[in-house]
Write an enzyme that holds these catalytic residues in place. Structure first.
Site, PDB file in Angstrom:
ATOM      1  N   SER A 105       3.874  14.261 -14.830  1.00 44.39           N
ATOM      2  CA  SER A 105       4.866  14.137 -15.907  1.00 44.39           C
ATOM      3  C   SER A 105       4.326  14.653 -17.245  1.00 44.39           C
ATOM      4  O   SER A 105       3.118  14.711 -17.477  1.00 44.39           O
ATOM      5  CB  SER A 105       5.325  12.687 -16.010  1.00 44.39           C
ATOM      6  OG  SER A 105       4.208  11.865 -16.178  1.00 44.39           O
ATOM      7  N   THR A 106       5.270  14.987 -18.106  1.00 44.38           N
ATOM      8  CA  THR A 106       4.931  15.621 -19.383  1.00 44.38           C
ATOM      9  C   THR A 106       4.104  14.689 -20.272  1.00 44.38           C
ATOM     10  O   THR A 106       3.119  15.114 -20.888  1.00 44.38           O
ATOM     11  CB  THR A 106       6.242  16.043 -20.086  1.00 44.38           C
ATOM     12  OG1 THR A 106       6.872  17.004 -19.233  1.00 44.38           O
ATOM     13  CG2 THR A 106       5.999  16.661 -21.438  1.00 44.38           C
TER      14      THR A 106
ATOM     15  N   GLU B 154      14.428  13.810 -18.280  1.00 48.23           N
ATOM     16  CA  GLU B 154      14.122  13.946 -16.845  1.00 48.23           C
ATOM     17  C   GLU B 154      14.202  12.563 -16.206  1.00 48.23           C
ATOM     18  O   GLU B 154      13.502  11.643 -16.633  1.00 48.23           O
ATOM     19  CB  GLU B 154      12.717  14.521 -16.634  1.00 48.23           C
ATOM     20  CG  GLU B 154      12.445  14.775 -15.164  1.00 48.23           C
ATOM     21  CD  GLU B 154      11.024  15.228 -14.854  1.00 48.23           C
ATOM     22  OE1 GLU B 154      10.077  14.519 -15.233  1.00 48.23           O
ATOM     23  OE2 GLU B 154      10.859  16.285 -14.218  1.00 48.23           O
TER      24      GLU B 154
ATOM     25  N   GLU C  13       1.304  21.674 -14.887  1.00 49.67           N
ATOM     26  CA  GLU C  13       2.731  21.924 -14.645  1.00 49.67           C
ATOM     27  C   GLU C  13       3.412  20.561 -14.675  1.00 49.67           C
ATOM     28  O   GLU C  13       2.988  19.642 -13.966  1.00 49.67           O
ATOM     29  CB  GLU C  13       2.942  22.629 -13.303  1.00 49.67           C
ATOM     30  CG  GLU C  13       2.244  23.984 -13.199  1.00 49.67           C
ATOM     31  CD  GLU C  13       2.549  24.946 -14.357  1.00 49.67           C
ATOM     32  OE1 GLU C  13       3.645  24.884 -14.927  1.00 49.67           O
ATOM     33  OE2 GLU C  13       1.658  25.746 -14.712  1.00 49.67           O
TER      34      GLU C  13
ATOM     35  N   CYS D 280      10.489  18.839  -9.300  1.00 51.08           N
ATOM     36  CA  CYS D 280      10.471  19.174 -10.725  1.00 51.08           C
ATOM     37  C   CYS D 280      11.547  20.209 -11.028  1.00 51.08           C
ATOM     38  O   CYS D 280      12.041  20.304 -12.135  1.00 51.08           O
ATOM     39  CB  CYS D 280       9.098  19.700 -11.101  1.00 51.08           C
ATOM     40  SG  CYS D 280       8.562  20.985  -9.994  1.00 51.08           S
TER      41      CYS D 280
END
Ligand code: NAD
Length: 542
Positions: free
Chosen positions: A266-267, A425, A293, A327
């Site tokens: 996750s970001t 997300e 990523e 994703c």
């Protein structure tokens, strides 16, 4: 083997098996699945080629049957993290100096083992541990991983062949050294192939690895370890630990020999990792490589020249395959008002035929979401939407965790283009649709570009070429993987190298030479066959 320049065997992408009724692969997959469901697999860590146990154990349950134990793993402590780092550093010299052909042979052999005796082992483990149906397991754990293994060898070979120009009396060379130190792989739950490749790609280039998989992917990690052993990977090249992520990061990111992190997840986690590495920069021998990523808020845009059935199929496959936990999953869609009524009817008609349940039953298109935390988060989102006047749930919205973590495919229609489910997300089977006026197509392009922080995947459906061209141009930075008249998921190694920009990651394109380049630190070598013997240049002459 010195006296030979080998030619890498030619590779094609691995064909996806059909698993249709009566096929031998279907029988094998079911038999392996049932065999595993009857066992409790013991899963030690793997450090310096040895199985390592601790005195702290945790059980593994399939997400679709969370009272049934299928595995037991051993949780590591600080010593295990240190041992894994030491083991990677110890193995480095011999591994890095091994001929490329010898290193490559190990990975090519692993690809063949996966194609054959390991195929249903890894598929069944992925079906059970990560709740994938057979098709989703096959395209991930078998086909994509086989392709990563084979094509990485091809790409590495091409990189090594790329050499500088030479001039008269001079021979210039580029030596693609691995990074100095060890590489840390932190991997997500949702793709067995990605988890393995985050270790394999740097290892192929001569690096040694400390790998901390997601707790929710440990069950199939065990098969990857067996595959590596069978393929003959030397001890210490890849070391696998099941440790608390924060404790692990605190140790790894303070180590002088930390050379790079290969992350997918996750970001927020990735941004924290980046910050930590920045804060510790004085501690390291080298500037570490940071490759990550991360999340996505992937879109499908339909133009009024699009085919209704093609759009509907892409919405269903793109948003709901693997429960929307890719994703690249389509989670926001933009549909023109002139097509909406027909698309809505078709979408609801088709969604009514989708079955959600255990992957053992091959009639289920969807299975469970990964864990209780995810189930609870998605349930909360659905509850919140039900209370909100700016949105309406037109399909699904039911959840049930009595046996497994099941969330029905859910479609929201909103009048607010920046409704929270269009921006955040959610990582589950929830698709939000915004209906735009046909005349506002250009404004919709702007909306798509500006609505979320991500830039991973996106798709446009149109027959009108001018519209396709305009979309490609306007949405140039909105997606690192862009699809024309196709769903935004299902990238194939070597065909659609994968990754996105903005908050979706460093866009280092797994499944291409670009990713491998991040794991080398080239050395340029100039050799002069006839060195000068006098320092004076002609311009100095009297
Ligand atoms: P996650 O971020 O929860 O976990 C990923 C890994 O990071 C796990 O191994 C986890 O243990 C570790 N981790 C968690 N907190 C950490 C911390 N504070 N410090 C260090 N490590 C930590 O992600 P997930 O739920 O496993 O995977 C889903 C996410 O991954 C989604 O956001 C999805 O979009 C993303 N993803 C992206 C791609 C891509 O190619 N862009 C591919 C697959 C998944």
């Amino acid at each position: 083997m010195n006296n030979c320049i080998p030619i890498i065997p030619t590779q094609n992408c691995e064909p996806v098996k059909s698993y249709k009724p009566g096929s031998p692969e279907r029988k094998e997959a079911i038999s392996e699945y049932n065999k595993l469901m009857k066992k409790v697999v013991d899963i030690p860590m793997f450090i310096n080629g040895k199985n390592v146990k601790s005195n702290k154990t945790k059980y593994i349950y399939p997400p679709h049957n969370h009272k049934h134990i299928v595995g037991k793993y051993y949780e590591g402590n600080k010593n295990h993290i240190m041992n894994a780092i030491d083991s990677a550093l110890k193995a480095k010299k011999e591994w890095a100096s091994m001929d490329f052909a010898a290193r490559a042979s190990i990975f090519l052999k692993a690809a063949e083992l996966l194609r054959g005796p390991f195929r249903q082992k890894i598929n069944a483990a992925t079906m059970i541990g990560q709740s994938k149906n057979i098709f989703q397991a096959e395209i991930d754990a078998s086909c994509e991983l086989i392709d990563f293994l084979n094509f990485n060898v091809k790409f590495a070979n091409e990189i090594y062949q790329k050499q500088p120009e030479s001039s008269k009396g001079i021979w210039n060379k580029m030596e693609y050294r691995p990074l100095e130190g060890f590489v840390f792989a932190i991997t997500p739950f949702n793709f067995t192939s990605i988890a393995a490749n985050l270790c394999f790609a740097p290892a192929l280039m001569g690096n040694t690895i400390v790998w901390k998989p997601s707790d929710s992917q440990i069950y199939s990690t065990k098969v990857i370890i067996e595959l590596l052993k069978e393929a003959g990977l030397p001890d210490g090249v890849i070391n696998v630990i099941y440790t608390d992520p924060v404790m692990t990061s605190n140790i790894v990111f303070k180590h002088r020999d930390f050379a790079g992190v290969h992350f997918t997840g996750s970001t927020k986690v990735f941004k924290d990792i980046w910050k930590t590495i920045g804060n510790n920069i004085q501690l390291y021998k080298n500037y570490p490589r940071i490759v990550g990523e991360t999340g996505g808020k992937d879109f499908i845009l339909a133009h009024n020249s699009a085919d209704i059935k093609e759009v509907t199929t892409a919405l269903i496959r793109g948003a709901f395959e693997y429960q929307g936990q890719k994703c690249s999953a389509a989670s926001r869609a933009y549909i023109p008002s002139s097509l909406w009524k027909r698309i809505k009817n078709e979408l609801i008609k088709e969604l009514k035929t989708i079955c959600v349940g255990d992957p053992e039953d091959f009639s289920n298109f969807m299975n469970a979401v990964i864990h209780e935390q995810s189930f609870d988060k998605l349930s909360k989102v659905i509850k919140k939407v039900k209370k909100n006047k700016s949105a309406e749930i037109i399909f699904g919205g039911e959840v049930d965790k009595s046996v497994g973590y099941f969330v029905q495919p859910t479609v929201i229609v909103t009048k607010k283009a920046n409704f929270f489910t269009m921006e955040e997300e959610l990582f589950g089977p929830i698709l939000t649709i915004f209906i735009y006026q046909d005349k506002n197509f250009d404004k919709t392009l702007k909306l798509i570009d500006e609505t979320s922080e991500y830039g991973l995947t996106g798709a446009v459906f149109a027959k009108n070429r001018k519209i396709i061209n305009e979309s490609l141009k306007y949405l140039q930075m909105s997606a690192g993987n862009f699809y024309v008249n196709d769903k935004p998921t299902g990238a194939v190694v070597s065909q659609q190298p994968f990754g996105g920009g903005r908050s979706s990651g460093t866009n280092d394109k797994a499944g291409s030479h670009l990713n491998l380049l991040r794991w080398v630190s080239p050395r340029t070598i100039k050799e002069n066959f006839l060195p000068d013997k006098n320092y004076r240049y002609p311009f100095l002459e009297k």
